[in-house]
Design a protein around this motif. Structure first.
Motif, short mmCIF file in Angstrom:
data_model
loop_
_atom_site.label_atom_id
_atom_site.label_comp_id
_atom_site.label_asym_id
_atom_site.label_seq_id
_atom_site.Cartn_x
_atom_site.Cartn_y
_atom_site.Cartn_z
N LYS A 31 44.77 39.11 41.06
CA LYS A 31 43.66 39.98 41.60
C LYS A 31 43.66 41.21 41.40
O LYS A 31 42.59 41.68 40.88
CB LYS A 31 43.48 39.33 43.31
CG LYS A 31 42.30 40.09 43.78
CD LYS A 31 42.20 39.74 45.16
CE LYS A 31 41.11 40.40 45.88
NZ LYS A 31 40.90 40.14 47.41
N TYR A 74 38.08 43.15 36.69
CA TYR A 74 37.16 42.30 37.37
C TYR A 74 37.46 41.00 38.02
O TYR A 74 37.92 40.26 37.25
CB TYR A 74 35.91 42.19 36.47
CG TYR A 74 35.26 43.32 35.96
CD1 TYR A 74 34.57 44.23 36.41
CD2 TYR A 74 35.59 43.52 34.50
CE1 TYR A 74 34.04 45.38 35.83
CE2 TYR A 74 35.24 44.54 33.75
CZ TYR A 74 34.34 45.49 34.56
OH TYR A 74 34.12 46.75 33.89
N LYS A 130 29.26 36.49 41.25
CA LYS A 130 29.54 37.48 42.16
C LYS A 130 30.76 38.50 42.07
O LYS A 130 31.95 37.76 41.81
CB LYS A 130 29.59 37.02 43.62
CG LYS A 130 29.96 37.99 44.84
CD LYS A 130 29.73 37.39 46.06
CE LYS A 130 29.96 38.49 47.27
NZ LYS A 130 30.11 38.10 48.67
N MET A 131 30.57 39.73 41.85
CA MET A 131 31.78 40.57 41.80
C MET A 131 32.46 40.74 43.02
O MET A 131 32.21 41.46 44.15
CB MET A 131 31.08 42.10 41.42
CG MET A 131 32.55 43.13 41.03
SD MET A 131 33.47 42.35 39.48
CE MET A 131 32.12 42.81 38.09
N GLU A 132 33.72 39.86 43.05
CA GLU A 132 34.39 39.92 44.54
C GLU A 132 35.06 41.25 44.61
O GLU A 132 35.07 41.81 45.75
CB GLU A 132 35.33 38.73 44.46
CG GLU A 132 34.71 37.47 44.54
CD GLU A 132 33.99 36.95 45.71
OE1 GLU A 132 34.13 37.58 46.79
OE2 GLU A 132 33.09 36.15 45.68
N GLU A 133 35.72 41.71 43.66
CA GLU A 133 36.40 42.90 43.66
C GLU A 133 36.55 43.66 42.21
O GLU A 133 36.28 42.95 41.14
CB GLU A 133 38.04 42.90 44.00
CG GLU A 133 38.17 42.08 45.53
CD GLU A 133 37.91 43.14 46.64
OE1 GLU A 133 37.98 44.29 46.34
OE2 GLU A 133 37.89 42.59 47.61
N SER A 134 36.51 44.88 42.30
CA SER A 134 36.48 45.49 40.75
C SER A 134 37.07 47.12 41.06
O SER A 134 36.88 47.59 41.94
CB SER A 134 34.81 45.88 40.34
OG SER A 134 34.80 46.43 39.31
N THR A 156 31.17 48.59 41.74
CA THR A 156 30.89 48.16 43.10
C THR A 156 31.11 46.88 43.41
O THR A 156 30.45 45.84 42.65
CB THR A 156 29.40 48.69 43.57
OG1 THR A 156 29.27 49.86 43.23
CG2 THR A 156 29.06 48.26 44.87
N PRO A 157 31.76 46.37 44.32
CA PRO A 157 32.28 45.16 44.70
C PRO A 157 30.82 44.44 45.59
O PRO A 157 30.12 45.14 46.01
CB PRO A 157 33.51 44.87 45.66
CG PRO A 157 33.26 46.44 46.40
CD PRO A 157 32.80 47.29 45.25
#
Length: 296
Positions: free
Chosen positions: A162, A167, A210-214, A218-219
């Motif tokens: 992760k 991304y 969906k951008m869970e984390e980046s 911006t998540p």
């Protein structure tokens, strides 16, 4: 990571197709840990398999060592490597599991440890050589009785996977009524081909990303793409149109009129088709959204 098995590999293959279209000399490499031989050799999306090299293996040494030894040498000698795919991280077996005499002989954390070490090995080399990298993963139930608001599913990867990638995205099939048709109101079906019950063959569907984390943006941001089972990621002009209208880059006047940079369209379909048919216009619109994104 997808919420179903419908499109994880198809999305990855869509990137291969686009890279081959953009660069006739590009070479891409895929480590298919799930041994999907048909997927690795079928003429999906018209991919040229002379330039898309597929390795059917779930052994860590045949993935991570191959990257930093064999591929690294080839890249140093001038190989135009343009994409590496691992599909999927979930099926990579730990070394103790591979060497066990029985399925009952296993060590907790074996897989997580080897994936961590493997990513530590290949990520620096990939980034130094500016090679795009896609890794997929499966989903599993997320049992967290201490937090009733916790998501019901989570990716079957460790924290290293992760945090080592730029991304971390999830994909799920769009299920709303409006998502079952394109901007023209057409369903994703082929009425000339039907199953035993007379139902038209489904040719694709829309996917919510969906951008869970980046680490760069911006998540929590969401998007929508159209996946054609024959063409891969399709109808990009519709995605551009919807994004630009929602961000205000394309101005909406009244109920039907759309404005951008002196251009005027009397319907959303006219605007979307103009984006599709005019690459220069599409480029200007995308540049406008990039500038908006740069503002934060």
């Amino acid at each position: 990571f997808p919420y179903t098995t419908l499109f994880r590999s198809l999305i990855a293959k869509s990137f291969v197709k686009q890279i081959q279209m953009n660069n006739p000399d590009a070479i891409t490499v895929e480590y298919n840990t799930e041994f999907r031989a048909m997927q690795a050799s079928s003429n999906i999306f018209g991919i040229d398999y002379d330039r898309h090299q597929v390795y059917l293996t779930n052994k860590p040494s045949e993935i991570f060592d191959h990257c930093t030894q064999i591929l690294a040498t080839l890249v140093q000698d001038g190989m135009p490597l343009s994409l590496i795919i691992i599909d999927s991280l979930t099926f990579i077996a730990g070394p103790k599991t591979l060497n066990a005499d029985s399925v009952e002989d296993f060590t907790i954390g074996d897989q997580a440890a080897v994936i961590t070490k493997g990513l530590q090995q290949i990520i620096p080399w990939i980034k130094r050589n500016r090679i795009p990298f896609i890794a997929t993963a499966h989903m599993r139930a997320n049992i967290d009785p201490s937090n009733p608001r916790a998501p019901k599913e989570k990716a079957t990867v460790n924290f290293m996977a992760k945090h080592s990638l730029e991304y971390f995205m999830s994909f799920r099939k769009a299920g709303a009524a409006d998502d079952r048709v394109n901007l023209a109101g057409e369903e994703f079906t082929d009425t000339s081909r039907k199953d035993i019950r007379g139902n038209a063959e489904i040719t694709g569907h829309k996917i919510i990303s969906k951008m869970e984390e980046s680490s760069l943006g911006t998540p929590g941001r969401t998007g929508m793409i159209t996946l054609s089972y024959a063409k891969g990621i399709d109808a990009i002009h519709e995605e551009i149109f919807t994004l630009e209208v929602n961000t205000g880059t394309i101005k909406k006047e009244g109920m039907r009129t759309y404005l951008f940079d002196g251009n005027k369209w009397s319907s959303k379909m006219d605007c979307a088709l103009a984006i599709r048919d005019n690459p220069e216009l599409a480029g200007k619109i995308l540049e406008a959204i990039r500038k908006l994104d740069d503002k934060g």
